[in-house]
Design an enzyme around this catalytic site. Structure first.
Site, PDB file in Angstrom:
ATOM      1  N   ASP A  42       0.952  -1.156  -0.027  1.00  0.00           N
ATOM      2  CA  ASP A  42       0.108  -0.013   0.077  1.00  0.00           C
ATOM      3  C   ASP A  42       1.058   1.228   0.117  1.00  0.00           C
ATOM      4  O   ASP A  42       0.172   2.434  -0.141  1.00  0.00           O
ATOM      5  CB  ASP A  42      -1.147   0.092   1.283  1.00  0.00           C
ATOM      6  N   SER A  43       2.132   0.912   0.094  1.00  0.00           N
ATOM      7  CA  SER A  43       3.128   2.076  -0.073  1.00  0.00           C
ATOM      8  C   SER A  43       2.829   2.951  -1.533  1.00  0.00           C
ATOM      9  O   SER A  43       3.464   3.859  -1.777  1.00  0.00           O
ATOM     10  CB  SER A  43       4.539   1.860   0.050  1.00  0.00           C
ATOM     11  N   ASP A  81      -1.048  -6.386  -0.495  1.00  0.00           N
ATOM     12  CA  ASP A  81      -1.205  -5.344   0.763  1.00  0.00           C
ATOM     13  C   ASP A  81      -2.620  -5.388   0.924  1.00  0.00           C
ATOM     14  O   ASP A  81      -3.338  -4.910   0.017  1.00  0.00           O
ATOM     15  CB  ASP A  81      -0.530  -4.230   0.780  1.00  0.00           C
ATOM     16  N   LYS A 110      -1.117  -9.485   3.054  1.00  0.00           N
ATOM     17  CA  LYS A 110      -0.553  -9.029   4.067  1.00  0.00           C
ATOM     18  C   LYS A 110      -1.378  -7.990   4.977  1.00  0.00           C
ATOM     19  O   LYS A 110      -1.963  -7.046   4.232  1.00  0.00           O
ATOM     20  CB  LYS A 110       0.876  -8.184   3.671  1.00  0.00           C
ATOM     21  N   GLU A 112      -1.275  -5.396   8.712  1.00  0.00           N
ATOM     22  CA  GLU A 112      -0.507  -4.763   9.750  1.00  0.00           C
ATOM     23  C   GLU A 112      -1.043  -4.793  11.213  1.00  0.00           C
ATOM     24  O   GLU A 112      -2.179  -4.780  11.474  1.00  0.00           O
ATOM     25  CB  GLU A 112      -0.455  -2.900   9.534  1.00  0.00           C
ATOM     26  N   GLU A 179       9.578  -4.055  10.330  1.00  0.00           N
ATOM     27  CA  GLU A 179       9.847  -2.750   9.801  1.00  0.00           C
ATOM     28  C   GLU A 179      10.338  -1.599  10.959  1.00  0.00           C
ATOM     29  O   GLU A 179      10.002  -1.387  11.841  1.00  0.00           O
ATOM     30  CB  GLU A 179       8.570  -2.147   9.223  1.00  0.00           C
TER      31      GLU A 179
HETATM   32  O1  KIV Z   1       3.703  -1.130   1.633  1.00  0.00           O
HETATM   33  C1  KIV Z   1       4.747  -1.619   1.719  1.00  0.00           C
HETATM   34  O2  KIV Z   1       5.467  -1.224   0.724  1.00  0.00           O
HETATM   35  C2  KIV Z   1       5.294  -2.352   2.771  1.00  0.00           C
HETATM   36  C3  KIV Z   1       6.395  -2.514   2.790  1.00  0.00           C
HETATM   37  C4  KIV Z   1       7.460  -1.385   3.165  1.00  0.00           C
HETATM   38  C5  KIV Z   1       7.175  -3.699   3.938  1.00  0.00           C
HETATM   39  O3  KIV Z   1       4.509  -2.558   3.644  1.00  0.00           O
END
Ligand code: KIV
Length: 263
Positions: A42-43, A81, A110, A112, A179
């Site tokens: 989600d970055s 994500d 994934k 959090e 992280e």
């Molecule tokens: O969203 C993302 O890119 C991440 C990584 C930095 C692990 O969660």
């Protein structure tokens, strides 16, 4: 790489390599590289859309990017994500989000933090969907954390993060992202878990590493302490663009070999 290889690689002491990817053309390049696995993170809200946090990513945005990455790198294990709030509104809405991410072609999701997520994770795993956990700096909680800061610096914080990691393993996660935390904490967590850890800003003792593709390729001005740049990508691209401008302005491009002929 398949799901069981994560565990196997940890047992065999072989490091796992991951990068983020959000689009078709860079997925093709990664697909031809020796990178083990891709995270459509989600970055992308920050890297691709220029937002200051990851909070604006939605399931529909993630879905589109996952579809593009899957097309570009069909040979890689792809983790999708779960964006902000997509797993915090009850089981049905969570499973609707998981369904969209998995139908887009991801092999795992994934999410959090452990707090409030353990039963959900158990249910998702029981539904046949591998789940990657994420502890330490969890960017979806950026406003609660007070900024993008290293986590686990005090004994209390460190123990809390370690307990979260253990809970995530018990809930059924196949791997956990660590992280931005001190290396000793990441090492302690990695040694306490059966499943592998994937570090970013967490030192050398994790089971693998992940970096944001654009950061490691030097495509931006983001230079946190943990980052190693493997290319000055922005400089190289700017140079190529300026060479193109020069060639067009001086009529050095196009030449005869670039022109179609009449039969
Ligand atoms: O969203 C993302 O890119 C991440 C990584 C930095 C692990 O969660």
């Amino acid at each position: 790489m398949k799901i069981h290889d994560f565990q196997r690689m940890k047992s065999e002491n072989r490091k796992i390599t991951m990068v983020t990817c959000y689009d078709y053309w860079s997925a093709q390049i990664i697909g031809n590289s020796r990178i083990d696995s891709i995270l459509v993170g989600d970055s992308l809200a920050m890297v691709m859309y220029g937002h200051e946090t990851t909070l604006s990513a939605t399931v529909n945005i993630m879905k589109k990017h996952i579809e593009a990455v899957v097309k570009g790198a069909p040979n890689k294990f792809i983790v999708g994500d779960m964006p902000f709030c997509s797993y915090r509104k009850g089981l049905v809405e969570t499973m609707n989000s998981v369904e969209k991410i998995m139908r887009a072609g991801a092999h795992a999701i994934k999410l959090e933090s452990a707090e409030g997520n353990l039963e959900l994770i158990h249910h998702i795993v029981q539904s046949g969907v591998p789940v990657m956990g994420h502890v330490g700096l969890t960017p979806q909680s950026i406003h609660a954390l007070g900024g993008f800061k290293v986590q686990g610096k005090t004994d209390y914080q460190a123990e809390k993060i370690k307990q979260q990691a253990l809970q995530l393993e018990n809930a059924g996660c196949f791997a956990i992202v660590l992280e931005c935390m001190p290396p000793d904490l990441a090492s302690d967590i990695t040694n306490s878990l059966r499943i592998p850890t994937i570090g970013i800003g967490a030192g050398p003792y994790t089971s693998g590493q992940i970096l944001v593709l654009q950061d490691m390729l030097g495509m931006n001005s983001f230079t946190p302490k943990y980052l190693k740049r493997y290319l000055n990508g922005a400089d190289l691209i700017q140079c190529a663009l300026d060479n193109y401008v020069h060639d067009v302005k001086t009529s050095a491009y196009p030449q005869v070999e670039h022109c179609y002929e009449i039969n």
